[in-house]
Scaffold this active site. Structure first.
Site, short mmCIF file in Angstrom:
data_model
loop_
_atom_site.label_atom_id
_atom_site.label_comp_id
_atom_site.label_asym_id
_atom_site.label_seq_id
_atom_site.Cartn_x
_atom_site.Cartn_y
_atom_site.Cartn_z
N CYS A 104 0.84 -1.20 0.00
CA CYS A 104 0.00 0.00 0.00
C CYS A 104 0.87 1.25 0.00
CB CYS A 104 -0.92 0.00 1.22
SG CYS A 104 -1.96 1.46 1.31
N CYS A 151 -0.37 4.10 2.16
CA CYS A 151 -0.14 3.93 3.60
C CYS A 151 1.32 4.18 3.97
CB CYS A 151 -0.47 2.50 4.06
SG CYS A 151 -1.93 1.77 3.35
N ASP A 152 2.22 3.63 3.19
CA ASP A 152 3.62 3.55 3.63
C ASP A 152 4.59 4.41 2.83
OD1 ASP A 152 2.88 1.72 5.57
OD2 ASP A 152 3.07 0.02 4.22
#
Ligand code: NDP
Length: 317
Positions: free
Chosen positions: A139, A142-143
């Protein structure tokens, strides 16, 4: 499937990601006495990420497991009945709907909220497990932030891979897009965005066979034109390795009754979490091929609980 000892409930929620827990918070507060089964991965996909910095309300960020525990505690506070267990079979032919848990216990429910999520696909090489949370991610949204000014690779040639590569290119110093074929499957507009981004290098006809690094990912072992007479081993130095080779929605047990698209995402009536089966709702990633964010999942979980409450009052249950 049915027997005389079936437990009867008004609202059954399957899945314990942001969609499931948010549905449980709203359904409990509406006195639907919801029962929630957590499924294979209690807390859902977010429990596999580290820092979550884009969920509103946490200006300092929060870890994925903590966020999910908070949501669970909030649902418990209002009386949601949260249980371990995996839904293994369904019969949605007529209300009350029947859901078998762990192959044994059957729950009969007036309303069903499907929040079973989706699972990111991985290549299946052992190093993905070895470096989980240490440079391997599925992701970028997200990261990606953790790779500012670093070098990352994205695997895949579809719209998701292109979108993630462009997103990461805005943060990272250099992005490799590792594509197994000689062309991108992504839409033309996404392809153009990739080709027009100077710090994305597309490695066509490359397969990843391993990762290396001491205390985290430091590089990837690739093979160019794998299986051909001129195949060539190539190593690239990277700090992060992002999978973008598709997601599999966890919808298999509902497919006999509920319409899905060709990938398996549950089809809902646009703008609502309603399925074509009255009283059955789908929320979160299992019905969302587009956004797949914790906050959008939570939003549709809320909608599903409100719809369940309205449906129950309409049918007088
Ligand atoms: P797709 O299934 O479209 O693409 C998956 C990609 O991963 C393909 O390039 C495929 O390669 C590659 N792949 C699959 N398995 C492997 C493997 N083992 N090794 C290497 N590569 C692999 O998935 P997406 O998640 O990209 O998209 C899903 C859907 O969502 C699509 O319909 C897409 O259009 C849509 N979408 C739309 C967006 C938008 O419009 N902005 C954004 C994101 C998604 P190959 O081509 O060789 O099969």
């Amino acid at each position: 499937m049915s027997n005389s000892t079936n437990e009867k409930v008004r609202c059954l929620i399957i899945g314990s990601g942001p969609a499931g827990y948010t549905a449980a918070i709203y359904a409990s507060r509406a006195n639907l006495s919801p029962v929630l089964y957590e499924g294979i991965q209690p807390g859902g996909q977010l429990t596999t990420t580290t820092e979550v910095e884009n969920f509103p309300g946490y200006p300092e960020g929060i870890t994925g497991p903590e966020l999910m525990e908070d949501l669970k505690q909030q649902a418990l506070r209002f009386g949601a009945d949260i249980r371990f267990g995996i839904a293994t079979e369904t019969d949605l032919s007529a209300a009350p709907y029947k859901v078998t848990i762990d192959g044994e216990k059957v729950i009969e429910t007036e309303t069903l909220i499907i929040a079973t999520g989706a699972t990111a696909k991985y290549l299946g090489i052992p190093d993905e497990q070895k470096y989980a949370g240490m440079g391997v991610s599925a992701c970028a949204t997200c990261d990606g932030f953790f790779y500012r000014k670093k070098v990352v690779a994205v695997v895949g040639g579809g719209d998701t891979a292109c979108e993630e590569a462009v997103y990461l290119a805005g943060l990272a110093k250099q992005v490799y897009l590792i594509v197994r074929k000689s062309y991108l499957r992504a839409s033309k507009v996404m392809q153009e965005r990739v080709f027009n981004t100077p710090n994305i290098m597309v490695l066509f006809e490359h397969n990843t066979i391993g990762l290396f690094g001491e205390n985290g990912v430091e590089g990837a072992h690739l093979v160019k034109r794998m299986g051909e007479s001129d195949e060539e081993k190539v190593d690239i130095a990277i700090d992060g390795f992002f999978l973008a080779i598709g997601h599999k929605p966890n919808s298999d047990i509902f497919k006999p009754w509920i319409e899905t698209d060709e990938v398996g995402y549950i089809k809902t009536i646009p703008g609502t979490p309603r399925t074509k089966v009255a009283g059955v709702f789908a929320a979160g990633d299992v019905a969302d091929p587009h956004y797949r964010q914790a906050i959008t999942a939570a939003g549709t979980g809320c909608q599903a609980a409100i719809e369940a409450e309205r449906y129950l009052s309409e049918i007088g249950k």
